[in-house]
Design an enzyme around this catalytic site. Structure first.
Site, PDB file in Angstrom:
ATOM      1  N   ASN A 178       0.928  -1.340   0.008  1.00  0.00           N
ATOM      2  CA  ASN A 178       0.215   0.019   0.010  1.00  0.00           C
ATOM      3  C   ASN A 178       1.013   1.257  -0.061  1.00  0.00           C
ATOM      4  O   ASN A 178       1.550   1.514   1.107  1.00  0.00           O
ATOM      5  CB  ASN A 178      -0.974  -0.071   1.310  1.00  0.00           C
ATOM      6  CG  ASN A 178      -1.672   1.138   1.422  1.00  0.00           C
ATOM      7  OD1 ASN A 178      -1.858   2.075   0.282  1.00  0.00           O
ATOM      8  ND2 ASN A 178      -2.113   1.558   2.556  1.00  0.00           N
ATOM      9  N   TRP A 179       1.020   1.628  -1.220  1.00  0.00           N
ATOM     10  CA  TRP A 179       1.917   2.820  -1.230  1.00  0.00           C
ATOM     11  C   TRP A 179       1.219   4.253  -0.815  1.00  0.00           C
ATOM     12  O   TRP A 179       2.169   5.175  -0.266  1.00  0.00           O
ATOM     13  CB  TRP A 179       2.309   3.198  -2.711  1.00  0.00           C
ATOM     14  CG  TRP A 179       3.224   2.120  -3.514  1.00  0.00           C
ATOM     15  CD1 TRP A 179       3.815   1.025  -2.834  1.00  0.00           C
ATOM     16  CD2 TRP A 179       3.928   2.300  -4.673  1.00  0.00           C
ATOM     17  NE1 TRP A 179       4.545   0.480  -3.803  1.00  0.00           N
ATOM     18  CE2 TRP A 179       4.586   1.219  -4.925  1.00  0.00           C
ATOM     19  CE3 TRP A 179       3.522   3.370  -5.576  1.00  0.00           C
ATOM     20  CZ2 TRP A 179       5.264   0.985  -6.007  1.00  0.00           C
ATOM     21  CZ3 TRP A 179       4.160   3.239  -7.156  1.00  0.00           C
ATOM     22  CH2 TRP A 179       4.735   1.947  -7.172  1.00  0.00           C
ATOM     23  N   LYS A 180       0.252   4.439  -0.314  1.00  0.00           N
ATOM     24  CA  LYS A 180      -0.663   5.555   0.419  1.00  0.00           C
ATOM     25  C   LYS A 180      -0.460   6.654  -0.586  1.00  0.00           C
ATOM     26  O   LYS A 180      -0.242   6.545  -1.836  1.00  0.00           O
ATOM     27  CB  LYS A 180       0.025   5.526   1.698  1.00  0.00           C
ATOM     28  CG  LYS A 180       0.169   4.548   2.447  1.00  0.00           C
ATOM     29  CD  LYS A 180       0.353   4.761   3.919  1.00  0.00           C
ATOM     30  CE  LYS A 180       0.688   3.543   4.736  1.00  0.00           C
ATOM     31  NZ  LYS A 180       0.089   3.386   6.056  1.00  0.00           N
ATOM     32  N   HIS A 234      -9.430   1.261   4.786  1.00  0.00           N
ATOM     33  CA  HIS A 234      -8.244   1.295   5.118  1.00  0.00           C
ATOM     34  C   HIS A 234      -8.519   2.237   6.414  1.00  0.00           C
ATOM     35  O   HIS A 234      -9.350   3.236   6.328  1.00  0.00           O
ATOM     36  CB  HIS A 234      -7.234   2.007   4.247  1.00  0.00           C
ATOM     37  CG  HIS A 234      -5.801   1.670   4.943  1.00  0.00           C
ATOM     38  ND1 HIS A 234      -5.396   2.813   5.844  1.00  0.00           N
ATOM     39  CD2 HIS A 234      -4.809   0.702   4.812  1.00  0.00           C
ATOM     40  CE1 HIS A 234      -4.075   2.464   6.247  1.00  0.00           C
ATOM     41  NE2 HIS A 234      -3.831   1.447   5.755  1.00  0.00           N
ATOM     42  N   GLU A 272      -6.739   4.547   7.564  1.00  0.00           N
ATOM     43  CA  GLU A 272      -6.550   6.126   7.107  1.00  0.00           C
ATOM     44  C   GLU A 272      -7.809   6.793   6.369  1.00  0.00           C
ATOM     45  O   GLU A 272      -8.164   7.882   6.599  1.00  0.00           O
ATOM     46  CB  GLU A 272      -5.354   6.267   6.414  1.00  0.00           C
ATOM     47  CG  GLU A 272      -3.994   5.729   7.359  1.00  0.00           C
ATOM     48  CD  GLU A 272      -2.916   5.424   6.530  1.00  0.00           C
ATOM     49  OE1 GLU A 272      -2.821   5.607   5.347  1.00  0.00           O
ATOM     50  OE2 GLU A 272      -1.941   4.926   7.172  1.00  0.00           O
ATOM     51  N   GLU A 305      -5.953  -5.238  10.241  1.00  0.00           N
ATOM     52  CA  GLU A 305      -4.923  -4.200  10.444  1.00  0.00           C
ATOM     53  C   GLU A 305      -5.224  -3.475  11.714  1.00  0.00           C
ATOM     54  O   GLU A 305      -5.995  -2.695  11.855  1.00  0.00           O
ATOM     55  CB  GLU A 305      -4.973  -3.221   9.342  1.00  0.00           C
ATOM     56  CG  GLU A 305      -4.444  -3.768   7.857  1.00  0.00           C
ATOM     57  CD  GLU A 305      -3.561  -2.702   7.087  1.00  0.00           C
ATOM     58  OE1 GLU A 305      -2.818  -2.996   6.409  1.00  0.00           O
ATOM     59  OE2 GLU A 305      -4.236  -1.647   7.006  1.00  0.00           O
ATOM     60  N   GLY A 308       1.975   2.183  10.579  1.00  0.00           N
ATOM     61  CA  GLY A 308       2.922   3.259  10.499  1.00  0.00           C
ATOM     62  C   GLY A 308       3.528   3.732  11.799  1.00  0.00           C
ATOM     63  O   GLY A 308       4.067   4.786  11.735  1.00  0.00           O
ATOM     64  N   SER A 353       2.940  -2.510  10.496  1.00  0.00           N
ATOM     65  CA  SER A 353       4.585  -2.365  10.559  1.00  0.00           C
ATOM     66  C   SER A 353       5.172  -3.804  10.191  1.00  0.00           C
ATOM     67  O   SER A 353       6.032  -4.280  10.803  1.00  0.00           O
ATOM     68  CB  SER A 353       4.875  -1.814  11.762  1.00  0.00           C
ATOM     69  OG  SER A 353       4.407  -0.554  12.045  1.00  0.00           O
ATOM     70  N   GLY A 382       2.568  -1.071   4.191  1.00  0.00           N
ATOM     71  CA  GLY A 382       2.644   0.291   3.811  1.00  0.00           C
ATOM     72  C   GLY A 382       4.229   0.772   3.530  1.00  0.00           C
ATOM     73  O   GLY A 382       4.733   0.386   2.465  1.00  0.00           O
ATOM     74  N   GLY A 383       5.063   1.109   4.711  1.00  0.00           N
ATOM     75  CA  GLY A 383       6.161   1.736   4.802  1.00  0.00           C
ATOM     76  C   GLY A 383       7.286   0.836   3.812  1.00  0.00           C
ATOM     77  O   GLY A 383       7.919   1.271   2.897  1.00  0.00           O
TER      78      GLY A 383
HETATM   79  C1  PEP Z   1      -0.853  -0.084   5.777  1.00  0.00           C
HETATM   80  O1  PEP Z   1      -0.807   1.011   5.228  1.00  0.00           O
HETATM   81  O2  PEP Z   1      -1.754  -0.837   5.643  1.00  0.00           O
HETATM   82  C2  PEP Z   1       0.343  -0.474   6.578  1.00  0.00           C
HETATM   83  C3  PEP Z   1       0.156  -1.556   7.473  1.00  0.00           C
HETATM   84  O3  PEP Z   1       1.331   0.400   6.733  1.00  0.00           O
HETATM   85  P1  PEP Z   1       2.595  -0.132   7.603  1.00  0.00           P
HETATM   86  O4  PEP Z   1       3.238  -1.183   6.860  1.00  0.00           O
HETATM   87  O5  PEP Z   1       3.516   1.275   7.219  1.00  0.00           O
HETATM   88  O6  PEP Z   1       2.220   0.036   9.048  1.00  0.00           O
END
Ligand code: PEP
Length: 255
Positions: A13-15, A99, A101, A171, A177, A217, A238-239
């Site tokens: 997930n590049w956000k 998501h 966010e 999640e 994040g 994460s 994500g990251g």
């Molecule tokens: C996400 O954006 O779905 C996510 C899990 O982010 P991260 O891996 O950065 O926690």
């Protein structure tokens, strides 16, 4: 069916990161690193404006492209929104829905998550439906109730047949994040609660066949342990999905 028979899906997930030229460069770098690694599905969910560059760069590879949201209407007066049909025509196969966010910053509710999921399925997209508790809910000991309720509301009215195309991402909001990760045991247990909820809704066969990812994460260091758990069928990342080397380690862990 058991874990070994379920598909493993590693989705990035590049956000709100990467311009189209940066998206192309990242995929060009990633392509040779994940080539031939077919033990899991590899999906990159990218910003709308990157879709065309991403689809082009990923053509003929084992990388599939997803979007990060979709509107629930087929078309109409929804300025700034994107429909499932538009995404499909652009070469998108997957779409993240609900998501945290989006729930936190953009007023997404279980009702709109449900509508978006139905719209995605009707158009032939594969929704990745996100559920998860906030920190206070985990501390209060109501994680199971929260994820079970979200699962029921988000999937309301969706048929067992359509569930073949639905992925659920567990999640925990406190782990997204933040660098905090659910322990493999916590991830396994809560993904198991989601699977048990699916069994109540659809029966054991559907529950055992549904892909349930963990996200929060997940990184090159902790992926192997998380992915080894019985109820964890992949990751939403994500990251670490923005770093080809780290993302490749996660893909390797899923082989
Ligand atoms: C996400 O954006 O779905 C996510 C899990 O982010 P991260 O891996 O950065 O926690």
């Amino acid at each position: 069916m058991n874990k070994a028979k379920r598909e493993v899906v590693i989705a990035g997930n590049w956000k709100m990161n990467k311009t189209p030229s940066e998206a192309k460069a990242l995929i060009e770098e990633l392509k040779p690193m994940v080539e031939g690694k077919n033990g899991c599905k590899i999906v990159l969910c990218v910003p709308y404006v990157d879709i065309s560059a991403a689809v082009e760069a990923a053509k003929g590879t084992n990388i599939r492209i997803g979007a990060e949201n979709v509107h629930f209407a087929e078309s109409g007066a929804y300025t700034g929104e994107i429909s499932a049909k538009m995404l499909l025509e652009c070469g998108v196969e997957y779409v993240i829905i609900g998501h945290s966010e989006r729930r936190q910053y953009f007023g997404e509710t279980d009702e709109t998550v449900n509508l978006r999921t139905k719209a995605a399925l009707a158009a032939g997209l594969k929704p990745i439906v996100c559920v998860g508790e906030v920190k206070e809910e985990r501390i209060s000991g109501i994680t199971d109730e929260i994820v079970s309720m979200q699962t029921k509301l988000d999937l309301a009215g969706i048929s067992a047949e359509d569930m073949k195309n639905v992925i659920i991402a567990y999640e925990p909001v406190w782990a997204i994040g933040t660098g905090l990760t659910a322990t493999p045991e916590q991830a396994d247990e809560t993904c198991g609660v989601i699977r048990a909820t699916l069994a109540k809704l659809y029966g054991n066969e559907v529950a055992e066949a549904t892909v349930i990812q963990y996200g929060g994460s997940m990184n090159a260091k902790n992926a192997a342990e998380l992915l080894a758990k019985t109820n964890v069928d992949g990751g939403l990342i994500g990251g670490a999905s923005l770093k080809p080397a780290d993302f490749t380690v996660i893909v390797d862990a899923a082989q």
